[in-house]
Design an enzyme around this catalytic site. Structure first.
Site, PDB file in Angstrom:
ATOM      1  N   PHE A  75       0.850  -1.185   0.000  1.00 38.82           N
ATOM      2  CA  PHE A  75       0.000   0.000   0.000  1.00 38.82           C
ATOM      3  C   PHE A  75       0.893   1.245   0.000  1.00 38.82           C
ATOM      4  CE2 PHE A  75      -2.940   3.082   1.932  1.00 38.82           C
ATOM      5  CZ  PHE A  75      -4.077   2.837   1.178  1.00 38.82           C
ATOM      6  N   ASP A  83       2.129  -6.026   7.776  1.00 38.89           N
ATOM      7  CA  ASP A  83       0.907  -5.232   7.764  1.00 38.89           C
ATOM      8  C   ASP A  83      -0.267  -6.183   7.531  1.00 38.89           C
ATOM      9  OD1 ASP A  83      -1.269  -3.563   7.184  1.00 38.89           O
ATOM     10  OD2 ASP A  83       0.060  -1.985   6.444  1.00 38.89           O
ATOM     11  N   TYR A 126     -10.941  -0.621  10.745  1.00 37.79           N
ATOM     12  CA  TYR A 126     -12.157  -0.166  10.047  1.00 37.79           C
ATOM     13  C   TYR A 126     -12.457  -0.985   8.801  1.00 37.79           C
ATOM     14  CZ  TYR A 126      -8.465   2.345   7.582  1.00 37.79           C
ATOM     15  OH  TYR A 126      -7.302   2.648   6.916  1.00 37.79           O
ATOM     16  N   LYS A 127     -11.558  -1.926   8.451  1.00 35.05           N
ATOM     17  CA  LYS A 127     -11.836  -2.783   7.294  1.00 35.05           C
ATOM     18  C   LYS A 127     -12.607  -4.008   7.789  1.00 35.05           C
ATOM     19  CE  LYS A 127      -8.038  -0.819   4.699  1.00 35.05           C
ATOM     20  NZ  LYS A 127      -6.589  -0.789   4.493  1.00 35.05           N
ATOM     21  N   ARG A 133     -12.470  -4.093  -7.474  1.00 32.29           N
ATOM     22  CA  ARG A 133     -12.203  -4.887  -6.286  1.00 32.29           C
ATOM     23  C   ARG A 133     -13.495  -5.306  -5.603  1.00 32.29           C
ATOM     24  NH1 ARG A 133      -8.352  -2.563  -1.628  1.00 32.29           N
ATOM     25  NH2 ARG A 133     -10.094  -1.133  -1.432  1.00 32.29           N
TER      26      ARG A 133
END
Ligand SMILES: *Cc1c(COP(=O)(O)O)cnc(C)c1O
Length: 398
Positions: free
Chosen positions: A114, A185, A210-211, A357
């Site tokens: 990322f 990560d 939050y995912k 996605r």
């Protein structure tokens, strides 16, 4: 006991008419969250005021919830703490890891990582005076690129764009053989698949809530420090709440006990209340089963899309061993296609330059949702309904 996926689905608030395939970006709201946040606002903040820090447990919350997340990622009790954003936690883990391997100067990562993780590494190298270097290789070359020059291997287990999954156990073993420290990560792993930080002997781990953990927009991140490193890891962001005795107000810094030292400043109490309620859905849930069901849904989706919308090209590896919880397809008009899908209630997202996605989160997505999503996508492609100016207008968040 096998998971009752209909029962877990009932615990989520999902808007009418929406098939939500974007829990990999922002998890939906768990029903219990609204009441818990309301309580935190009115009964705790409203009534207790400053006394809430002690009486409502606000100060202990980052570690208490850290332990609950710890169970989901195979972390030892007391080795995970919450706070700040993931980008900050990446920086902290990386800075401590570099300091623990002082003779080496290379941070190894991959081009699928990322961007924020890579930017943080670049910024840290600059702050350290430029002797350090971030080296990125293609994801499939990461393992072979670990050599005696590498101080820290910093990787995201599941690629945010393609969904490709690294072999965390093998890479960690190789890194240790070569004398490197690992920073994993887990943004697309925590709550998506079984992670065993202690089992693979990972050194540092970071992730967001939050995912897949559904804490809501802006929810706090977490950091894991292996207990064997906890007293050696020195925090670069040495804030008062990571101090051994914050309320002694000493003029100089002494690191707190273990992972507590990775706290920085005042925790986000309201977000933490949301996370607390959101974590209830994981009680008694086995991540192995969640991932197995996600793979079944992914396979159903891939098969359907390849049969009915063959112009979309699969970007995710076919091997189950190399997949997280999302499926990505490529198409040059991916952005417009995704907007057309969203207009019809199928919410996924788009990642430049050409990736559509789709996240498959079995706690609230089932086979009927997948079948309907495939049909809607096939219709959009058959009729070319994506080819309209309003679907090509790029918004700030894609
Ligand atoms: C989502 C994500 C981030 C986002 O970082 P924030 O600081 O929470 O905005 C960082 N890294 C990875 C790998 C991610 O997937």
């Amino acid at each position: 006991m096998p998971i009752d996926f209909a029962a877990t689905k009932a615990q989520f608030h999902l808007p009418e008419g929406v098939i939500y395939l974007d829990g990999n970006s922002l998890g939906p709201m768990v029903r219990g969250v609204a009441a818990r946040v309301e309580k935190a606002v009115t009964a705790e903040w409203g009534e207790l005021l400053i006394r809430g820090w002690n009486r409502a447990g606000w100060m202990a919350q980052p570690r208490v919830l850290g332990d609950r997340i710890g169970r989901l990622i195979g972390a030892e009790p007391g080795s995970v703490v919450l706070g700040d954003t993931l980008s900050i936690k990446v920086y902290q883990a990386l800075a401590s890891a570099l300091e623990m391997n002082p003779k080496r100067r290379v941070i190894l990562s991959d081009t699928g990582n990322f961007p924020s993780d890579l930017y943080m590494a670049e910024g840290l190298c600059r702050t350290l005076g430029g002797q350090y270097r971030l080296k990125t290789v293609a994801p499939e070359e990461a393992m072979a690129a670990i050599d005696e020059t590498v101080a820290v291997v910093m990787l995201t287990e599941v690629d945010y764009r393609t969904g490709r999954r690294h072999n965390m156990a093998d890479i960690t073993r190789r890194a240790h053989e070569m004398g490197a420290i690992t920073v994993w990560d887990l943004a697309h792993s925590a709550g998506a698949l079984p992670v065993n930080l202690s089992g693979v002997k990972a050194d540092f781990g970071v992730g967001c809530t939050y995912k897949y953990l559904n804490s809501g927009p802006g929810g706090p991140a977490f950091i894991y420090v292996a207990p064997r490193h906890a007293e050696a890891a020195r925090p670069a962001l040495s804030g008062w709440l990571g101090h051994e005795a914050p309320f002694a107000f000493d003029l100089s810094y002494r690191p707190g006990q273990g992972v507590e030292r990775m706290r920085v400043g005042t925790p986000p109490v309201l977000q933490m209340a949301a996370l607390e309620a959101a974590l209830d859905v994981w009680d008694g849930v086995d991540l192995g089963e969640v991932h197995a069901q996600s793979l079944r849904l992914q396979d159903q989706f891939i098969k359907g899309v390849e049969a009915r919308a063959p112009m979309l090209q699969l970007a995710t590896p076919r091997s189950h061993l190399m997949r997280g919880s999302q499926v990505s397809f490529r198409h040059p008009e991916g952005y417009a296609i995704m907007q057309a899908l969203i207009a019809e209630g199928v919410i996924g997202d788009f990642r430049a330059p050409d990736i559509l996605r789709f996240g498959f989160t079995p706690l609230y997505i089932d086979e009927d949702d997948v079948a309907r999503a495939v049909s809607i996508l096939a219709r959009i492609m058959d009729y070319g309904t994506w080819d309209r100016p309003e679907f090509k207008q790029r918004a700030a968040v894609t």
